[in-house]
Each structure stands twice: as C-alpha cells, then as structure tokens.
Design an enzyme around this catalytic site. Structure first.
Site, PDB file in Angstrom:
ATOM      1  N   GLU A  74       0.762  -1.415  -0.166  1.00 52.62           N
ATOM      2  CA  GLU A  74       0.493   0.201  -0.351  1.00 52.62           C
ATOM      3  C   GLU A  74       0.610   0.938  -0.429  1.00 52.62           C
ATOM      4  OE1 GLU A  74      -3.417   2.475   3.157  1.00 52.62           O
ATOM      5  OE2 GLU A  74      -2.111   0.307   3.199  1.00 52.62           O
ATOM      6  N   ASP A  75       1.851   0.858   1.107  1.00 50.39           N
ATOM      7  CA  ASP A  75       2.732   2.227   0.743  1.00 50.39           C
ATOM      8  C   ASP A  75       3.997   2.357   0.174  1.00 50.39           C
ATOM      9  OD1 ASP A  75       0.639   3.911   2.592  1.00 50.39           O
ATOM     10  OD2 ASP A  75       1.359   2.965   4.769  1.00 50.39           O
TER      11      ASP A  75
END
Length: 740
Positions: free
Chosen positions: A76-77
């Site tokens: 996600e990051d």
C-alpha cells in the site's frame, strides 16, 4: 522502538525452531521499502510494523504471520508489488499481505458507507485466511495506542470505528484482552471527560481499599488449597473504566451504587476442578441470586468457556468470580489465536477447514461472510453485523437436539432463519417447549423450538421490526423486495400487453430483451416492474422494441384554449395536453393506461386524502414507487396529471366487494357558533349510521365555526343522505363534500 533481534527472540521463546531467516528477511525488506517514511508522531515508519508484529508475538503466532505483520503496509505505502513479495516470501505470505492491502483501498462517499465497506472488505479477506483478521486487529491496536498524534477529528473518527466494529469483532473472536484495550483507548478519545471522571473514581477507590484485592486473593487461594486444589491460581483486579461506565449507563446507576467493581479469576487444572472450586466458594460465602452462568457446559459462540458467579465475599464485598482451566483462560485471552493451528505453522489452505471444526468463533465468521452474498447495501450489512456483534446470546434447541445460538431477545422467526433461510421464509407458527406460541415470543435459554411451515407463505414485511438477527432481517427484506417486484411486474405486464395490442403488436419478454440497453434496465423483469411502478412509460417500451412505430389511431385536435390540445387515444379516453402544435403532442398519443381489473391483489392501492366511495366515478393514478392512488373523477388534484396521461388507470368499483367495508370521505360544514351545534351534528351523523373518524373545527367569524369531518360511509347513497339531513339542521349554514 523494538529492534530486529528482540522480535526474533520473542518468537523463539515460544517456538524455538522458528524460521529466523524468514523473520530477518521480512524485517530487512520492510526497512528498505519504508526507507525514510515517518509516522505522524515523527517516529520512523518501520516502528509501526515492528510493534504490530510484537503484539502478535504476545499471541504466540507462527513466524509466517509475524512476517506478514512486518510486510502488511509495503504494497500500500511503498513500491513493493505482490509479484515481488510472492517471489521473495512465497505465495501464502503474498496473498495475506495483498488481502490486508485491499481492505484499505476504498473511495466511498459517506462515512457510514466507508465504514461498512471496510468491514465488508475485511471479512471477505478473512474468508481466505483468518490470519488477515489477526494482523488487522493488531494493526488497529497499535494505531489506537499512538492516536494522540492525530488531529482531534481523525482521533474521533478512528475511535468511533474501533468502538463500533473492531473492539466487538475482537470480542466475537474471543480475544477479550484485546477487546478491552481497544474499548479503553476508544473511550478515552470519544468521551474524554467521562473517561477521566471514571478513572479518577476508580483510583480513589483503589487507594481507599488499598490491599483489599491482595487480601481477597490470599483468602480465596488459601480456601481452595485447603480443600485439595493445590495448583489453583487466583488473580483479582478492579474493572476497567469503560466496563464501569457502560454498566452505569445501561443500568442508570451512579458510581456509588455499583457494588461489583472487583473481578477475580480462579484458574484450576481441569473441568472437574472448576465445579469443585465453585462448590467450595459457594459453601464458604453467600451467593448473589441470579448471578450464576455456566459457559463450560454451554460455551459462548466465540469459544469462551468459564463459570461465572457473584458472591458476597471477604470483607462483605460483592465480587465477581470467573472459574476456568488454564487452557480456557488462554482461549479467553487470545480467542481464535489461541488454537494450536497457527502455533504449529499449518499451511493456509488447510487451516480454515481444521479451525472451523475446532472454533465456534470461526463458524460465526463464516456465517457472517455468507451474508455478503445476500445482496444488501453496505449500510444494511454493517447494521446487521453490528447487531450480532454486540448482543448477548441465548441457546435454544431443535426438536432433534441441535443447538442454535441466537442474540438475546431473538424470536422463533430468528430461530427459523438461523436453521435455514427457506425455513424462515415459509414459517407460519412455532411451538416452544411443545406449546404453540406467538411468533413474537422472546426465546429463553434452553427452549426447544419447533417451526410450523407452509409452502405458500411469504414473510410479511412487518417481521423486520420483530426479528433481531441480521440474517433474518436481510432475508425478510429480500423476500419483500421480490414480492413487491412480482406484484408490479404483473401489473406492468398487463399494461404492456394492452399498449402493444393497441399498436397492433404482440408483447413478449423475448422481444423486450434486445431493447433493455435502450431502456437502461438490467433485465426483462426490472423493465416490466418499472412500468408497473409508473417509473417508465409503456409507450417508451413500445418505441424501444419498435423504434419506427407510429400510432395512427390517435387524433389530436385544438382544445379551444391557446397552447392546449385534446388527445383522443385508441381506447377512447380524452386528455388535455399542452403544446404549440399537433406535432408537439402527437407523441403523447397512446399514453393512457388501459382499464385494469383486480389491482388490489397485484399492487398496493391508496385512496386520495379526502377519500373515494362506491358510487363515485373514479380514476387510478400510478404513483412512483407507491402503487396506485384512487381519486374521484371530480378531484381537482387530477389536473396535475393532465400532461402525464400514461399514469392514468381506468378502474371500476366492484360493488359486492366494496359493500363489505366503509370508505372515507370528507365534508365541510359552516355552522352557527352556539351551544349544542356539535351535538346536533354528531347525532345526525349517528342517525344515518355514519362513523366520524376525524373532526377539526376552526372559528371563522364571531358567529360561525367551520367543521371539517372525515367520515366513513358504505357508499355514495349513504353519503348523500348524510349531506341532505345535515342541510336540514337550523344550525347549519352550508354543507358540502370536499374532494381535495
């Protein structure tokens, strides 16, 4: 911040043969990917996955789950990809990390819908592997522990979601310690004043009774050891602030009125020792009536097992006792995580099947996930799931002895749907402990319930207000939607048949299929039902099926008033249509709905606010989503629909049927304002066997009062008789019927 070697050591304490290389590789990969990223607190971002992993080591989870915790934010990051993680760590870990990532990828409009979709996504991810839930709960717990660095608005939003979803979900999974901490952290941000007040009062009580907990622990332990339970362990504590606050709120008590703020756990070696300890305690101290529960013989749905009792114990202090084995205590603390499957590092594919046999909590989870296929909106799904997360349980039995666990307050209808949706849909009655009882009866623990069914039954929509389980509510709503759709589809089919017949065509479902995209409908039944509801014109359907069709049997003539035309349809009905010329209104031809019979059995029928009675010439108007409203032909409201002739339905009274009921009408009386006037009016109404439903009076002048009466009559003849007799009264100036 925890260091890499410390994490490895924590895992090796409970699993000496843990794959250290996997843990080191996951740590290095996460460290490299998160790089210089910072959290809101200013700490390096890698501190978060490390702390999440540490929380999971407290649950004694296997190294694969710990690795997933270290990697859970990388896709996600960071620049990490699923393919890269699969290659480095295997598909099992890659699948879990991706499952956690999908939960967060949401872009929804409303806060409620977002919260609902978060829960939906989470449960769908869990359906592949329950370890997703364990990592997600640990992730939420660490975020709550570090929430002080967020803005007040964000703290409130995250805390509310935690209190409403994640804390009860942890509880439903049997993870009571995590649930309590999530509730405490949320409580502190949602209601800081109440949290501070209760915390201070508990601290004062603890100082005032300093040494009391230790004294009770010692006395209980000595008593058990003296009676042969040498290995018994006793641990006492004050209850948590949120637990105290919730009890004060639910029972409307002040802090001073609470009598059982101390709780003690008695841990023994085996199940017989649990009951032996219970007997020892009950023999020594007085029991508080009605406060004993046996969750060993009948475990909770989250696998919780324990004996609960409240006694007036040492120092005459009322205290709650929980008596359980050490294994029961482990499950009570860690819930679904306490099962040996994950300690032994079983593979993901086999875990779910094995766990579902061992864990009632996972069975509930599976049941909830199945509800995702029921077609409810995200908000409905959230509502239903939260209902089941928060409620206590009752345990009932089928006639064959099968145990059915239900929320407290459940009815035989909930029971029927818990057995099977089809059984719920066809329920017409129930026997409770051999006696026929109303379906609204609240079930109690130990009830034996036998469901009485009928093949022609359709669940009434009113059941939705009776049931308490999400499954029952979802099924009733779905059945109601299907029944209403069927009714409107039946009406719509007859409307379309007549419209096509007037056009010299034959209506068929097959002919409609190719035209669905032009009508913006998903399937044939939706299109036909839309016509029945008045949401779509039958002429629009005709033109979609036959784009070149022209209805030549319609005549258009000037109405006399500029800008208006009279349209005479093929059925002979005449409508006044606005337009600049014939071309403007010629397309309106054929919009009149054909005469229909028996609409009351196919679609919902309403009457105009001022009523209609047998003998009136009436017309039906299709109301969007409401069925048909019946108006007397004299009603001025009908002028509103002059330019919507497709909504007009030709209806007739069935006098035999109508004479079985009274019908509403409204009359307006202008009467002298003198004593006895109202009595004379009421007596006249009674003399002709008419019922007054509503009476409103307004002073319109010094000597006159206006009365509006809603009356119920058998037919127009009786209504006219009433009007005549009222006019003959000396105190009545005028009387007339109101149509709107």
């Amino acid at each position: 911040m925890m260091r890499q070697y410390e994490l490895v050591e924590r895992v090796q304490k409970y699993k000496p043969d843990a794959n250290e290389a996997l843990l080191n590789k996951a740590y290095v990969y996460a460290m490299q990917k998160h790089g210089q990223q910072k959290r809101a607190s200013g700490d390096p971002y890698i501190s978060h996955p490390l702390e999440v992993a540490a929380i999971l080591t407290d649950m004694r989870l296997d190294e694969s789950t710990i690795a997933v915790a270290l990697l859970h934010d990388t896709i996600e990051d960071t620049t990490a990809t699923r393919a890269e993680i699969d290659e480095m760590f295997g598909e099992d870990i890659g699948r879990l990390v991706e499952g956690l990532t999908k939960i967060k990828k949401l872009d929804l409009v409303t806060k409620k819908a977002k919260q609902a979709e978060n829960l939906r996504k989470l449960l769908l991810a869990i359906s592949d592997d329950v370890r997703v839930l364990l990592v997600k709960l640990a992730d939420r717990l660490h975020n709550m522990r570090t929430l002080d660095h967020m803005s007040p608005e964000k703290r409130a939003r995250i805390s509310e979601e935690t209190m409403e979803i994640y804390a009860p979900l942890a509880g439903r999974m049997g993870m009571q310690d995590m649930r309590e901490e999530l509730e405490e952290l949320s409580f502190r941000h949602i209601n800081p004043e109440a949290h501070d007040t209760v915390t201070k009062r508990l601290e004062e009580l603890s100082r005032r009774n300093e040494g009391l907990v230790k004294k009770i622990e010692t006395e209980l332990r000595d008593l058990l050891v003296a009676n042969g339970l040498a290995n018994a362990m006793v641990k006492g504590r004050l209850k948590k602030p949120y637990s105290v606050f919730r009890k004060m709120q639910s029972k409307s008590l002040s802090f001073e009125q609470l009598s059982d703020v101390y709780g003690f756990r008695l841990l023994v070696d085996d199940i017989p020792s649990c009951y032996r300890a219970l007997g020892i305690v009950h023999t020594r101290w007085r029991v508080v009536p009605g406060r004993f529960k046996d969750y060993i013989s009948t475990p909770k749905q989250n696998d919780y097992r324990s004996l609960h009792t409240t006694i007036v114990g040492p120092s005459s202090q009322r205290i709650e006792l929980q008596i359980r084995t050490k294994r029961m205590h482990e499950i009570a603390e860690f819930g679904i995580a306490a099962h040996t499957l994950y300690k032994d590092g079983a593979n993901g594919n086999g875990d779910n099947e094995l766990l579902s046999r061992e864990s009632n909590a996972y069975s509930w989870l599976r049941h909830t996930i199945e509800a995702l296929a029921e077609g409810d909106s995200p908000e409905e799904f959230l509502e239903h799931t939260k209902l089941e997360l928060f409620q206590d349980q009752v345990f009932c039995f089928t006639p064959k002895g099968k145990l059915i666990a239900l929320p407290r307050g459940a009815t035989p209808i909930d029971f029927a749907y818990a057995v099977h949706t089809n059984i719920g849909d066809t329920t017409v009655g129930a026997k409770i402990n051999g006696r026929i009882m109303p379906l609204v009866t609240r079930l109690n623990n130990g009830d034996e319930v036998e469901i009485i069914r009928s093949g022609v039954q359709v669940p009434p929509a009113a059941w939705e207000e009776i049931v308490v389980t999400g499954k029952a509510r979802a099924a009733i709503r779905r059945a109601t939607r299907l029944a209403i759709r069927k009714q409107y589809a039946g009406l719509g089919h007859r409307i379309l048949e007549r419209t096509f017949e007037r056009a010299g065509k034959v209506f068929s479902r097959d002919a409609l299929k190719p035209a669905l995209h032009r009508l913006g409908q998903k399937d044939v039944e939706d299109a036909i039902a839309a016509v029945g509801r008045g949401e779509m014109s039958s002429l629009d359907v005709l033109r979609a099926v036959y784009p070149d069709h022209q209805d030549e049997r319609v005549t258009v003539k000037p109405a006399g008033d500029e800008g208006w035309f009279n349209v005479r349809s093929a059925s002979g009905m005449i409508f006044k249509i606005p337009g600049k010329n014939k071309a403007d209104v010629s397309d309106g031809a054929g919009l009149d709905a054909p005469p229909i019979r028996g609409i009351s059995s196919n679609v919902e029928v309403h009457f105009a606010p001022t009523g209609a009675v047998p003998g009136d010439r009436i017309v039906g108007i299709m109301e969007k989503g409401k069925g048909i409203t019946i108006y007397p032909i004299q009603s001025p409201v009908l002028q509103r629909f002059d330019d919507e002739p497709e909504r007009w339905i030709d209806v007739r009274w069935d006098l035999d049927e109508a004479n079985k009921s009274r019908f509403a009408a409204r009359i307006l009386i202008n009467a002298l304002n003198e004593p006895g006037t109202l009595a004379k009016v009421a007596q006249t109404v009674a003399d002709v066997d008419v019922n007054i439903r509503v009476l409103n009076t307004v002073r319109v002048a010094a000597d006159f009062t206006e009365m509006a009466l809603d009356v119920e009559v058998w037919d127009l003849r009786q209504l006219n008789q009433l009007l005549v007799q009222l006019k003959e009264l000396d105190c009545i100036a005028t009387v007339k019927r109101l149509y709107e």
